[in-house]
Design a protein around this motif. Structure first.
Motif, PDB file in Angstrom:
ATOM      1  N   PRO A  58     -66.324 -89.532 -34.371  1.00  0.00           N
ATOM      2  CA  PRO A  58     -66.584 -88.386 -33.739  1.00  0.00           C
ATOM      3  C   PRO A  58     -65.261 -87.406 -33.856  1.00  0.00           C
ATOM      4  O   PRO A  58     -65.358 -86.140 -34.098  1.00  0.00           O
ATOM      5  CB  PRO A  58     -66.770 -88.708 -32.223  1.00  0.00           C
ATOM      6  N   ARG A  59     -64.093 -87.742 -33.638  1.00  0.00           N
ATOM      7  CA  ARG A  59     -62.873 -87.103 -33.644  1.00  0.00           C
ATOM      8  C   ARG A  59     -62.709 -86.442 -34.945  1.00  0.00           C
ATOM      9  O   ARG A  59     -62.275 -85.208 -35.212  1.00  0.00           O
ATOM     10  CB  ARG A  59     -61.704 -87.959 -33.512  1.00  0.00           C
ATOM     11  N   ALA A  60     -62.952 -87.186 -36.145  1.00  0.00           N
ATOM     12  CA  ALA A  60     -62.873 -86.710 -37.446  1.00  0.00           C
ATOM     13  C   ALA A  60     -64.040 -85.633 -37.927  1.00  0.00           C
ATOM     14  O   ALA A  60     -63.739 -84.770 -38.474  1.00  0.00           O
ATOM     15  CB  ALA A  60     -62.916 -87.898 -38.521  1.00  0.00           C
ATOM     16  N   PHE A  61     -65.246 -85.896 -37.224  1.00  0.00           N
ATOM     17  CA  PHE A  61     -66.341 -85.057 -37.465  1.00  0.00           C
ATOM     18  C   PHE A  61     -65.936 -83.826 -36.915  1.00  0.00           C
ATOM     19  O   PHE A  61     -66.158 -82.817 -37.395  1.00  0.00           O
ATOM     20  CB  PHE A  61     -67.704 -85.787 -36.944  1.00  0.00           C
ATOM     21  N   LEU A  62     -65.656 -83.731 -35.581  1.00  0.00           N
ATOM     22  CA  LEU A  62     -65.180 -82.532 -34.704  1.00  0.00           C
ATOM     23  C   LEU A  62     -64.024 -81.614 -35.472  1.00  0.00           C
ATOM     24  O   LEU A  62     -64.010 -80.596 -35.496  1.00  0.00           O
ATOM     25  CB  LEU A  62     -64.940 -82.881 -33.280  1.00  0.00           C
TER      26      LEU A  62
END
Length: 221
Positions: A58-62
């Motif tokens: 999620p962190r990389a996606f965001l």
């Protein structure tokens, strides 16, 4: 009796964990072109409509989403600057203009109003106009609509997203927005007098409730 806790939308924890990094990314890339808070707000809206079951990190996606939105904001700002940007106020016909030009501008303005009434709820319409046409700061918009600054920012950002994607509001907008003639007349009155009271009054007919996912985004988090 157990104390009821407010509904917290799915994905909120991941978003809040990454939020400071997202603000830093938006500020680093789009500084001088767009407000970092606006970009991160749009990233939150995108995250809410993403199938998170397929997101591994999620962190990389965001972070990637925020980077792309920041670059898009720069391109949009540059395009507006290089194409003698047509603003809402530019579509208001001048009384002494050429008749053909008056007709053209009036058609442009009616088309813009028609789009707003089709896609946005009344409070979104007014928040968007006060921000985009009159350049009001979010705090002033919030004061006018009886909202806080964060909520006013959410309304304007959500309106921009819906207008850019052609997405209708979740609520049944067709039954609630200000009729096109009322919104058009109120807008022209605000331009003529500098007083948006008639525009703001249109929000009194907005019974729709906000998406509960919106209330968690803001400087307070």
């Amino acid at each position: 009796m157990p104390i009821a806790t407010p509904h917290r939308p799915e994905g909120l924890a991941d978003f809040l964990e990454a939020r400071e990094r997202l603000l830093a990314i938006a500020h680093h890339i789009a500084a001088g072109y767009a407000d970092a808070d606006d970009i991160v707000q749009e990233a939150w809206l995108r995250w809410q409509h993403t199938d998170r079951s397929v997101v591994v990190n999620p962190r990389a996606f965001l972070s990637r989403t925020t980077s792309r939105l920041s670059i898009s904001a720069i391109r949009t700002a540059r395009r507006r600057a290089s194409v003698s940007a047509v603003t809402w106020l530019d579509t208001v016909p001048a009384p002494d203009a050429d008749p053909a030009r008056i007709a053209e501008q009036a058609d442009d303005l009616r088309s813009a109003i028609r789009l707003l009434t089709r896609l946005l709820a009344p409070r979104e319409q007014v928040a968007y106009i006060l921000r985009e046409a009159f350049g009001w700061p979010y705090r002033q918009i919030g004061d006018a609509l009886g909202l806080n600054e964060v909520h006013a920012r959410q309304l304007a950002c959500r309106a921009r997203v819906r207008l850019s994607t052609g997405a209708r509001a979740t609520a049944p907008v067709a039954a609630t927005p200000a009729p096109q003639p009322a919104l058009l007349g109120s807008f022209l009155e605000a331009v003529r007098t500098g007083d948006p009271a008639a525009l703001i009054a249109l929000t009194e007919q907005d019974p729709t409730e906000d998406d509960p996912s919106d209330v968690y985004f803001g400087r307070a988090h």
